[in-house]
Design an enzyme around this catalytic site. Structure first.
Site, PDB file in Angstrom:
ATOM      1  N   GLN A  15       0.862  -1.183   0.000  1.00  0.00           N
ATOM      2  CA  GLN A  15       0.000   0.000   0.000  1.00  0.00           C
ATOM      3  C   GLN A  15       0.901   1.236   0.000  1.00  0.00           C
ATOM      4  OE1 GLN A  15      -2.101   1.847   3.362  1.00  0.00           O
ATOM      5  NE2 GLN A  15      -4.006   1.287   2.328  1.00  0.00           N
ATOM      6  N   TYR A  58      -5.800  11.189   4.503  1.00  0.00           N
ATOM      7  CA  TYR A  58      -4.381  11.321   4.203  1.00  0.00           C
ATOM      8  C   TYR A  58      -4.215  12.080   2.875  1.00  0.00           C
ATOM      9  CZ  TYR A  58      -3.803   8.057   8.065  1.00  0.00           C
ATOM     10  OH  TYR A  58      -3.835   7.465   9.297  1.00  0.00           O
ATOM     11  N   ARG A  76      -7.699   2.664  -2.825  1.00  0.00           N
ATOM     12  CA  ARG A  76      -8.521   2.652  -1.614  1.00  0.00           C
ATOM     13  C   ARG A  76      -9.061   4.050  -1.345  1.00  0.00           C
ATOM     14  NH1 ARG A  76      -7.666   0.893   4.779  1.00  0.00           N
ATOM     15  NH2 ARG A  76      -9.228  -0.750   4.658  1.00  0.00           N
ATOM     16  N   GLY A 104      -9.272  -7.117   8.667  1.00  0.00           N
ATOM     17  CA  GLY A 104      -8.154  -6.444   9.297  1.00  0.00           C
ATOM     18  C   GLY A 104      -7.851  -6.976  10.675  1.00  0.00           C
ATOM     19  N   ARG A 105      -8.472  -6.365  11.692  1.00  0.00           N
ATOM     20  CA  ARG A 105      -8.154  -6.701  13.081  1.00  0.00           C
ATOM     21  C   ARG A 105      -8.320  -8.187  13.399  1.00  0.00           C
ATOM     22  NH1 ARG A 105     -12.385  -3.356  15.790  1.00  0.00           N
ATOM     23  NH2 ARG A 105     -13.361  -3.621  13.760  1.00  0.00           N
TER      24      ARG A 105
END
Length: 365
Positions: A102, A174, A222, A332-333
């Site tokens: 990424q 971001y 993304r 993810g988590r």
């Protein structure tokens, strides 16, 4: 409900995966001086061993001096870091997995004086860290050109190192998302104004990467509606507005859209049950990845603040996949807590999955 739809191979002319499971990118900060070591390679190897179809790495920063806010975040431009990433690729491929870096620039999330180049000014489209909060000067077009080139260089590095695809981080407030979001982009040049014009920065980054990697290398993009600065923020309040944002980026050369939600099951717009990935797929006719609290009963902010996330049923996820709402699902988590998440799910008892909590972030396991 059968999980066969999750196990079905994913095949496109540019990318073939053994199943529909993607490891979501998650910042870990275990790379001293930006260099991923053997522990990072082992971390990703274990997820490949757990049969993840595609691993998307933690954000790794492009070669711009304001791209990172912490020297322990891996970079994607120094010789030492690229050698480390080459080892990661080898480790994942040895387990039959596929992997994409990424590519990341943190934009206004970088506080002045932080990161590996503390004397360099932080980068924001219009000098804002929050809507109405001026913290610096707008980026010059010359500086924008440097950032665009840095992404192109990173794309070339990804292909040279043998990665199977790459992802551009255009979400969560971001750098790229700063340009997409009207709250932070108040420019009056070609990069500001309408939704389409605010997409121009992302378009140029995709074009720069595509020129370096060629037509056959897969590019994932993304994006999100929510921002770390504002969880209720929106790039678009209707499907037509979302198309204005995404169509130019798609046409620039994106192959797959990774659509970030805090909770994947939430409808994106009134009048439809489609989530964000569902709408992107419908509007663009391209594959999409859904993500957001998959198999967990708490979204990530709760766990970031110290709470736990236990297991949740994935029946609705499977139903949406059966209905072809989206093509791939990122976890993810739950994959931090359970590197063998898919193998455990195949056994049919999601409740047997280990609980996720913030303490798991203290080590790279």
């Amino acid at each position: 409900m059968s999980i066969d739809v999750l196990l079905k191979p994913f095949t496109t002319p540019k990318l073939s995966l053994k199943n529909r499971l993607v490891m979501a990118p998650m910042t870990r900060q275990f790379s001293p001086d930006g260099v991923p070591g053997a522990n990072v390679a082992e971390y990703y190897r274990r997820r490949a061993e757990g049969d993840v179809g595609l691993i998307i790495t933690e954000g790794t920063t492009v070669g711009h001096n304001a791209a990172s806010f912490d020297s322990s975040i891996p970079n994607f431009y120094t010789d030492e870091a690229l050698a480390g990433w080459a080892d990661v690729v080898k480790a994942v491929h040895a387990q039959g997995g596929k992997i994409a870096p990424q590519l990341w620039h943190v934009g206004c999330a970088r506080k002045p004086g932080s990161g590996p180049f503390p004397d360099y000014p932080s980068a924001t489209p219009s000098g804002f860290a929050l809507p109405g909060k001026k913290v610096g000067e707008p980026l010059s077009t010359a500086e924008i050109d440097k950032i665009v080139k840095a992404f192109g260089d990173a794309g070339r590095n990804a292909r040279t190192l043998g990665f199977d695809a790459l992802e551009i981080h255009g979400a969560h407030g971001y750098m790229i998302d700063d340009f997409l979001w009207e709250g932070l982009n108040q420019r009056d040049d070609k990069y500001g104004g309408s939704r389409t014009k605010r997409s121009q920065f992302a378009v140029e980054i995709v074009q720069s990467i595509r020129a370096e990697v060629g037509e056959e290398f897969p590019i994932i993009f993304r994006f999100s509606q929510w921002k770390q600065q504002d969880y209720d923020a929106r790039l678009a309040t209707s499907p037509d507005e979302l198309l204005e944002v995404l169509a130019p980026i798609s046409e620039a050369g994106v192959d797959i859209f990774h659509c970030s939600q805090r909770r994947f099951w939430e409808p994106e717009f009134d009048g439809s049950t489609l989530n964000l990935a569902g709408w992107a797929r419908k509007l663009l006719n391209k594959p999409t990845i859904t993500v957001g609290s998959v198999s967990l009963n708490e979204e990530f902010i709760t766990t970031f603040m110290g709470g736990e996330a236990g297991s949740a049923d994935i029946g609705e996820l499977l139903q949406r996949m059966e209905a072809d709402e989206f093509d791939l699902v990122a976890v993810g988590r739950a994959l931090i807590a359970n590197p063998d998440w898919l193998k455990q799910v195949q056994k049919g008892d999601v409740s047997a999955l280990k609980t996720y909590d913030k303490s798991l972030l203290a080590a790279l396991a």
